[in-house]
Write an enzyme that holds these catalytic residues in place. Structure first.
Site, PDB file in Angstrom:
ATOM      1  N   GLY A   1      31.958  82.023 101.436  1.00  0.00           N
ATOM      2  CA  GLY A   1      33.318  82.494 101.290  1.00  0.00           C
ATOM      3  C   GLY A   1      34.232  81.374 100.886  1.00  0.00           C
ATOM      4  O   GLY A   1      33.781  80.287 100.504  1.00  0.00           O
ATOM      5  N   GLY A   2      35.534  81.628 100.987  1.00  0.00           N
ATOM      6  CA  GLY A   2      36.487  80.630 100.532  1.00  0.00           C
ATOM      7  C   GLY A   2      36.529  79.394 101.398  1.00  0.00           C
ATOM      8  O   GLY A   2      36.784  78.294 100.919  1.00  0.00           O
TER       9      GLY A   2
ATOM     10  N   GLU B   1      30.383  78.365 104.157  1.00  0.00           N
ATOM     11  CA  GLU B   1      29.187  79.135 103.873  1.00  0.00           C
ATOM     12  C   GLU B   1      28.524  79.554 105.186  1.00  0.00           C
ATOM     13  O   GLU B   1      28.768  78.979 106.243  1.00  0.00           O
ATOM     14  CB  GLU B   1      28.215  78.333 103.022  1.00  0.00           C
ATOM     15  CG  GLU B   1      27.587  77.141 103.725  1.00  0.00           C
ATOM     16  CD  GLU B   1      26.596  76.397 102.832  1.00  0.00           C
ATOM     17  OE1 GLU B   1      26.765  76.462 101.609  1.00  0.00           O
ATOM     18  OE2 GLU B   1      25.686  75.770 103.387  1.00  0.00           O
ATOM     19  N   VAL B   2      27.684  80.562 105.097  1.00  0.00           N
ATOM     20  CA  VAL B   2      26.981  81.086 106.259  1.00  0.00           C
ATOM     21  C   VAL B   2      25.489  80.908 106.036  1.00  0.00           C
ATOM     22  O   VAL B   2      24.965  81.250 104.967  1.00  0.00           O
ATOM     23  CB  VAL B   2      27.313  82.583 106.493  1.00  0.00           C
ATOM     24  CG1 VAL B   2      26.577  83.100 107.731  1.00  0.00           C
ATOM     25  CG2 VAL B   2      28.813  82.786 106.642  1.00  0.00           C
TER      26      VAL B   2
ATOM     27  N   LYS C   1      28.098  79.636 110.626  1.00  0.00           N
ATOM     28  CA  LYS C   1      29.127  79.460 109.602  1.00  0.00           C
ATOM     29  C   LYS C   1      29.637  78.029 109.684  1.00  0.00           C
ATOM     30  O   LYS C   1      30.011  77.553 110.771  1.00  0.00           O
ATOM     31  CB  LYS C   1      30.271  80.442 109.807  1.00  0.00           C
ATOM     32  CG  LYS C   1      31.317  80.416 108.687  1.00  0.00           C
ATOM     33  CD  LYS C   1      32.335  81.554 108.863  1.00  0.00           C
ATOM     34  CE  LYS C   1      33.322  81.573 107.721  1.00  0.00           C
ATOM     35  NZ  LYS C   1      34.301  82.714 107.848  1.00  0.00           N
TER      36      LYS C   1
ATOM     37  N   ASP D   1      43.995  90.383 107.793  1.00  0.00           N
ATOM     38  CA  ASP D   1      43.228  90.405 106.540  1.00  0.00           C
ATOM     39  C   ASP D   1      42.204  91.538 106.570  1.00  0.00           C
ATOM     40  O   ASP D   1      41.058  91.372 106.156  1.00  0.00           O
ATOM     41  CB  ASP D   1      42.535  89.062 106.311  1.00  0.00           C
ATOM     42  CG  ASP D   1      42.081  88.897 104.854  1.00  0.00           C
ATOM     43  OD1 ASP D   1      42.633  89.589 103.972  1.00  0.00           O
ATOM     44  OD2 ASP D   1      41.165  88.086 104.599  1.00  0.00           O
TER      45      ASP D   1
END
Length: 577
Positions: A71-72, A75-76, A91, A191
């Protein structure tokens, strides 16, 4: 700002980040509102480096099993917990992130860990790698995000299981429960969007990505657990700056995206839940385009109405859901549902009504199948009657004729039984859903048939009662449909052919006539005459009477005297019989 963004993109590409992930990351980071901002970090703090698929060193407890997603903010990775012997998701934040992003990342871990609810992904552990990057572990969930399920349900021929509207709304209802719990702990998600709702392979629904979580009204948390506390909630340095907003523009409330928002409250998230419902109903997001375009659209006015989408798609959207969506997405916060729980209750009410309707429609489907069996039985009865009439017309003592008559009688009994079962099934639909229009219309048709039959034979009392019942069923239909059915009834009652068809073979009080025949025989009569005009059912009555008398006499003779000219002719015909 532009130079920072350029360096950020170059670093991402060098680290092997895809263009799609870069765009998502940029949405998470910063531009000014005039540029379509979706984050509230300071522009000068744009990170300039990424960590790609670098191995996770320094964590002896966890064995890296590979990359899961990015993601922004990080990372996972899939890892094995060597102490507890289980697979979890880890994460880890991107390298060289600015202080605000790091604070948000850790706040996400802290808030998610404190929000212990079945609809919120559990966090197990957190810490910092030797290179300074924050990380936390959480449950690994296998499944699909809601946006994927929405897209799948809009397509055909993919071979994937199609998610019905009912299932998607139920998933959103479960999200409302999780968000309501978070609000009771004094925090907003800020969000919410389909991409942040995970539906597991076993039906579990989880709200993900609490990176923009914001603590509000912590002094009045409504649970014994108390308010959610994060390091960021205690630091003025890491609070949202005036003039900047956080979230994804397509799902943000107008006041949230204005740049000078009012004090945040639960109605932020309620609006986002309404925007998700909009997408569930129509299959399209309320607003679409690039972030800057969406910001301008939201500021300009509401999205295209669901009724306009409905017309364009030639679809039929449930009124209750459309109304719920419009209220949740009201531009005036005071016109929205006050809480996520209130919105969830509306969805639950619709789901229960939809479930009742589904059960009612299942009963109607079973009734339709029974009606096909009724038609088959009636056709068999008519054919057997014609065969019996032909055989007995040639020889009143014809054994084949009596067999056909027996078949006819049984088929009539079957048809009567099936008709009764059919009507019971239709009435059962109203037990499940009392206002089901389809069931009321089906019963209206049955009443119309009975009214026509009563009118044809002159039975005024049952006709009046049946018309009263018909009026009750018509109340549940729209005016146009009511007028159509009433016109159909009057047309049938005014049609002489229809009336004659219903009168044909119908003797009023047939059972009374049979008792009279039996009494005459008991009194010694051996010749019983049935007199009446053609078409009133004398032959069928004679067959019923003959069958009744055959149980008492070795021989019963039926003789048609319709064409006898005088008394002598009657005697001749009787002697021949």
């Amino acid at each position: 700002m532009q130079r920072d963004a350029t360096r950020y993109i170059e670093a991402g590409l060098a680290a092997g980040i895809t263009a799609h992930d870069l765009l998502e990351a940029l949405r998470t980071h910063v531009t000014t509102l005039e540029d379509g901002s979706s984050d509230d970090a300071h522009p000068a703090a744009m990170p300039t480096a990424w960590v790609g698929n670098a191995a996770i060193d320094g964590l002896e407890r966890y064995e890296d099993l590979g990359f899961l997603g990015r993601g922004g903010m990080g990372e996972v990775r899939r890892v094995r917990d060597n102490i507890l012997g289980r697979i979890v998701a880890l994460k880890v934040i991107n390298g060289c992130m600015n202080d605000l992003s790091a604070a948000r990342f850790f706040a996400e871990a802290q808030a998610t860990a404190q929000l212990q609810h079945p609809g919120i992904i559990p966090v197990y552990d957190a810490g910092t790698l030797p290179d300074g990057r924050h990380w936390y572990t959480m449950k690994e969930v296998r499944g699909s995000t809601l946006d994927v399920l929405i897209r799948t349900s809009q397509s055909t021929g993919t071979g994937a299981a199609v998610w019905t509207l009912h299932r998607k709304v139920d998933a959103l209802r479960q999200v409302c429960e999780a968000i309501s719990y978070a609000h009771s702990r004094g925090v907003l998600h800020r969000d919410l969007k389909p991409q942040n709702i995970m539906v597991g392979d076993f039906g579990e629904v989880l709200v993900l990505d609490w990176g923009l979580v914001k603590a509000v009204d912590t002094a009045h948390a409504a649970t014994e657990e108390g308010p959610v506390q994060t390091d960021r909630s205690h630091s003025d340095a890491h609070q949202t700056r005036a003039g900047r907003v956080a979230g994804t523009p397509a799902y943000m409330a107008p006041e949230q995206i204005s740049g000078h928002p009012i004090q945040p409250d639960a109605r932020y998230d309620v609006y986002a839940l309404g925007a998700i419902l909009y997408e569930i109903i129509s299959g399209l997001p309320a607003y679409d385009g690039q972030s800057a375009d969406i910001v301008r659209q939201v500021r300009a006015g509401p999205p295209p109405s669901l009724r306009s989408r409905e017309q364009a798609a030639s679809a039929a959207y449930p009124n209750a859901l459309v109304e719920a969506c419009e209220r949740a997405m009201a531009r005036d916060p005071n016109q929205r549902y006050a809480t996520a729980a209130e919105f969830g209750d509306v969805l639950q009410e619709w789901l229960e009504g939809a479930e009742q309707r589904s059960r009612g429609m299942a009963e109607l489907a079973a009734a339709d199948q029974l009606f096909l069996e009724v038609e088959t039985a009636e056709a068999a009865a008519e054919q057997a009657w014609q065969d019996a009439e032909a055989a007995l017309g040639e020889s009143p003592d014809s054994q084949a004729g009596w067999v056909c008559w027996s078949v006819h009688r049984d088929a009539v009994a079957d048809a009567r039984r099936l008709r009764h079962a059919h009507q019971q099934r239709v009435q059962a639909a109203l037990v499940h859903s009392p206002n089901l229009p389809e069931a009321h219309e089906a019963l209206a048709h049955l009443n119309i048939d009975a009214i026509v039959a009563a009118a044809a034979t002159g039975d005024r009392r049952p006709e009046v009662a049946l018309r009263r019942k018909l009026s009750e069923h018509l109340k549940h239909l729209n005016p146009s449909r009511r007028e159509t059915l009433l016109a159909h009834l009057e047309a049938r009652c005014d049609d002489p052919i229809v009336m004659h068809a219903h009168r044909r073979g119908q003797i009023v009080a047939r059972h009374k006539e049979l008792r009279t025949i039996s009494q005459e025989v008991d009194n010694g009569a051996r010749l019983v005459s049935l007199v009446g005009p053609a078409g009133v059912g004398k032959t069928r009555l004679a067959l019923h009477g003959g069958e009744m008398l055959r149980e008492r006499f070795t021989r019963v003779v039926l003789c048609d005297l319709t064409e006898a000219l005088d008394t002598t002719d009657v005697m001749v015909r009787l002697s021949r019989a």
